[in-house]
Design a protein around this motif. Structure first.
Motif, short mmCIF file in Angstrom:
data_model
loop_
_atom_site.label_atom_id
_atom_site.label_comp_id
_atom_site.label_asym_id
_atom_site.label_seq_id
_atom_site.Cartn_x
_atom_site.Cartn_y
_atom_site.Cartn_z
N MET A 139 -49.21 20.46 -70.62
CA MET A 139 -49.49 21.71 -71.49
C MET A 139 -48.42 21.48 -72.55
N LEU A 140 -47.14 21.11 -72.39
CA LEU A 140 -46.44 20.74 -73.50
C LEU A 140 -47.00 20.10 -74.68
N GLN A 141 -47.48 18.84 -74.01
CA GLN A 141 -48.25 17.87 -75.00
C GLN A 141 -49.18 18.74 -75.79
N GLN A 142 -50.11 19.33 -75.26
CA GLN A 142 -51.26 20.10 -75.92
C GLN A 142 -50.90 21.04 -76.74
N VAL A 143 -49.67 21.91 -76.27
CA VAL A 143 -49.62 23.06 -77.12
C VAL A 143 -48.72 22.37 -78.57
N THR A 144 -47.69 21.55 -78.56
CA THR A 144 -47.26 20.93 -79.52
C THR A 144 -48.07 20.24 -80.42
N ASP A 145 -49.10 19.73 -79.92
CA ASP A 145 -50.19 18.91 -80.67
C ASP A 145 -51.02 19.90 -81.51
N ALA A 146 -51.38 20.88 -80.74
CA ALA A 146 -52.01 21.96 -81.50
C ALA A 146 -51.08 22.59 -82.58
N ALA A 147 -49.77 22.84 -82.55
CA ALA A 147 -48.88 23.16 -83.40
C ALA A 147 -48.80 22.29 -84.71
N ILE A 148 -48.76 21.18 -84.13
CA ILE A 148 -48.48 20.09 -85.51
C ILE A 148 -49.97 20.16 -86.42
N GLN A 149 -51.14 20.23 -85.67
CA GLN A 149 -52.29 20.04 -86.31
C GLN A 149 -52.22 21.49 -87.03
N VAL A 150 -51.97 22.67 -86.80
CA VAL A 150 -52.01 23.84 -87.71
C VAL A 150 -50.83 23.56 -88.76
N HIS A 151 -49.73 22.84 -88.75
CA HIS A 151 -49.06 22.85 -89.72
C HIS A 151 -49.32 21.65 -90.83
N GLY A 152 -50.35 20.87 -90.11
CA GLY A 152 -50.63 19.94 -91.21
C GLY A 152 -49.43 18.71 -91.24
N ALA A 153 -49.46 18.48 -92.63
CA ALA A 153 -48.47 17.29 -92.69
C ALA A 153 -47.04 17.77 -92.40
N ALA A 154 -46.78 18.96 -92.74
CA ALA A 154 -45.40 19.56 -92.40
C ALA A 154 -45.14 19.28 -91.14
N GLY A 155 -46.18 19.33 -90.11
CA GLY A 155 -45.82 19.26 -88.69
C GLY A 155 -45.44 17.68 -88.49
N LEU A 156 -45.70 16.99 -88.98
CA LEU A 156 -45.16 15.66 -88.72
C LEU A 156 -43.82 15.26 -89.47
N GLY A 157 -43.31 15.93 -90.29
CA GLY A 157 -42.08 15.50 -91.07
C GLY A 157 -40.84 16.16 -90.32
N PRO A 158 -39.65 16.05 -91.00
CA PRO A 158 -38.29 16.27 -90.26
C PRO A 158 -37.99 18.09 -90.52
N ASP A 159 -38.96 18.62 -91.13
CA ASP A 159 -38.40 20.16 -91.36
C ASP A 159 -38.83 21.05 -89.99
N THR A 160 -39.42 20.64 -89.03
CA THR A 160 -39.66 21.46 -87.92
C THR A 160 -39.27 20.60 -86.74
N PRO A 161 -39.04 21.17 -85.61
CA PRO A 161 -38.67 20.51 -84.30
C PRO A 161 -40.08 19.93 -83.61
N LEU A 162 -41.00 20.24 -84.31
CA LEU A 162 -42.41 19.86 -83.62
C LEU A 162 -42.44 18.22 -83.20
N PRO A 163 -42.37 17.66 -84.17
CA PRO A 163 -42.07 15.97 -83.61
C PRO A 163 -41.30 15.85 -82.28
N ALA A 164 -40.26 16.35 -82.37
CA ALA A 164 -39.20 15.88 -81.04
C ALA A 164 -39.84 16.85 -79.83
N LEU A 165 -40.67 17.93 -79.94
CA LEU A 165 -41.06 18.70 -78.94
C LEU A 165 -42.41 17.88 -78.34
N PHE A 166 -43.05 17.32 -79.33
CA PHE A 166 -44.39 16.76 -78.92
C PHE A 166 -43.91 15.25 -78.20
N ARG A 167 -42.79 14.52 -78.74
CA ARG A 167 -42.21 13.42 -78.14
C ARG A 167 -41.88 13.71 -76.63
#
Length: 407
Positions: free
Chosen positions: A336-364
């Motif tokens: 579930m954690l992987q699924q939800v963070t993956d969806a959040a990254i997708q919605v954020h687009g490139a911003a979800g891959l960068g250092p400005d949100t905690p999403l990369p760390a949450l996905f990891r």
């Protein structure tokens, strides 16, 4: 601290108030400093010490630890309501003094008189840090019977421990290390495994290297070369390691599931904020059906996983066997954690891959969770075997879906 315990004892209202205080503490005081805490070093240590002081002042320190050891004595059921918001940041449990819970309980319940006297209170107070060293390089982590680290007893009753451990969380900064070692038999024997409390500064105990997990630190490889361990630093009886480790792992996995829910909720909230705030040439994201599907599927995953985790909490808190419930919860929460963070990254687009949100760390964290603490496959086969062993075709005739309750 006493005031906080009294509030909790008032019932659901008190627990809800405490949850709100912990939520605000983590969001306002811990999350803004995550980058500093992630890096480690002197600045990280100073920041964590400051957070410890703030937690003490607000009466939020060591909420689930035993009161007789200096904690606030929340039951597991009470703490479960708080653990989600505390764990929304990886650093929340450490900042609030809850991270030592597993080590404190293990040493308090199974340690010798000397261990019980010297260490649990100091761990609860945050004066000492401990780590747990179980898995080894080139040895299947799912099969502790293959452990190669060996402990040999000396004539004076002390032990000499030799071997290599890895993926020991926080080993570089630990004062104490619980080590799984073979005291009898040979690798592949289920018996003959024991636990030792090793002072991290003992001669022959050396941190070899850090093991970054998908780029993040915190895991370490450790070498033990004839490390002398006092005889009274054996935890539990000789050969009792698997029973004690099983007790620890069952509670530890459940606590991590609670924290993963908090992290997934954090990712979900970020996704919803992005959806409501972001607009393009074709209108706001909130009007796009595929974006709405991300929101729906993520909410469904959160809402269906949370009851599984709290069912495991209820059984452990009641002293009942919870192998099936913990296995289901662990696999569901990690996915579930992987699924939800993956969806959040997708919605954020490139911003979800960068250092400005905690999403990369949450996905990891979500991706690593499906391997660490027992891979999905281990829990799937373990739960399935228990279910099949407990299946009774005669009883199933009158039971919905043809399968009676299995423990």
């Amino acid at each position: 601290m006493v005031e906080s315990r009294d509030r909790v004892s008032e019932g659901a209202g008190g627990t809800a108030e405490l949850r709100g205080k912990v939520d605000r503490f983590v969001r306002e005081r811990v999350m803004p400093y995550e980058r500093v805490l992630d890096v480690g070093g002197p600045a990280s240590s100073a920041t964590m010490r400051d957070l410890h002081g703030q937690a003490h002042k607000q009466g939020l320190w060591a909420l689930p630890l035993p009161a007789e050891l200096g904690g606030q004595g929340l039951s597991l059921a009470e703490y479960a309501q708080v653990a989600e918001v505390e764990g929304a940041s990886d650093h929340g449990p450490a900042a609030l003094g809850s991270a030592s819970l597993l080590d404190v309980l293990m040493l308090h319940r199974h340690g010798s008189a000397r261990i019980r006297e010297e260490y649990p209170k100091r761990l609860t107070a945050g004066e000492l840090r401990a780590c747990y060293a179980m898995t080894e390089p080139d040895v299947p982590g799912t099969d502790p019977s293959m452990t190669r680290t060996r402990a040999v007893q000396e004539a004076d009753g002390s032990w000499r421990v030799s071997g290599r451990k890895w993926f020991a969380s926080g080993a570089a900064g630990a004062d104490l290390m619980t080590v799984l070692a073979r005291t009898d038999g040979a690798p592949a024997d289920r018996g003959g495994l024991s636990l030792f409390l090793v002072p991290a500064g003992a001669p022959g105990c050396r941190v070899v290297r850090e093991l970054p997990v998908l780029g993040a630190g915190g895991q370490w490889e450790v070498e033990l070369n004839g490390v002398r361990v006092p005889g009274d630093h054996l935890i539990g009886g000789r050969g009792s390691a698997l029973a004690i480790a099983g007790e620890r792992l069952q509670l530890g996995r459940t606590l991590r599931c609670l924290r993963w829910i908090g992290q997934a909720q954090r990712a979900f909230d970020l996704m919803c904020e992005r959806v409501n705030d972001r607009a393009g040439s074709r209108g706001p994201l909130s009007g796009h059906q595929l974006v709405q599907q991300h929101v729906f599927e993520s909410l469904l995953a959160l809402r269906t996983t949370r009851p599984l985790v709290h069912e495991a909490v209820a059984r452990i808190d009641a002293g009942l066997d919870a192998h099936v419930e913990v296995g289901l919860a662990k696999v569901a929460a990690a996915r579930m954690l992987q699924q939800v963070t993956d969806a959040a990254i997708q919605v954020h687009g490139a911003a979800g891959l960068g250092p400005d949100t905690p999403l990369p760390a949450l996905f990891r964290t979500g991706r690593a969770a499906r391997i660490l603490d027992g891979p999905d496959e281990l829990h799937i086969t373990s739960v399935a075997r228990r279910v099949l062993r407990g299946h009774d075709t005669r009883a199933a005739i009158s039971t919905p879906y043809g399968c009676r309750s299995v423990r």
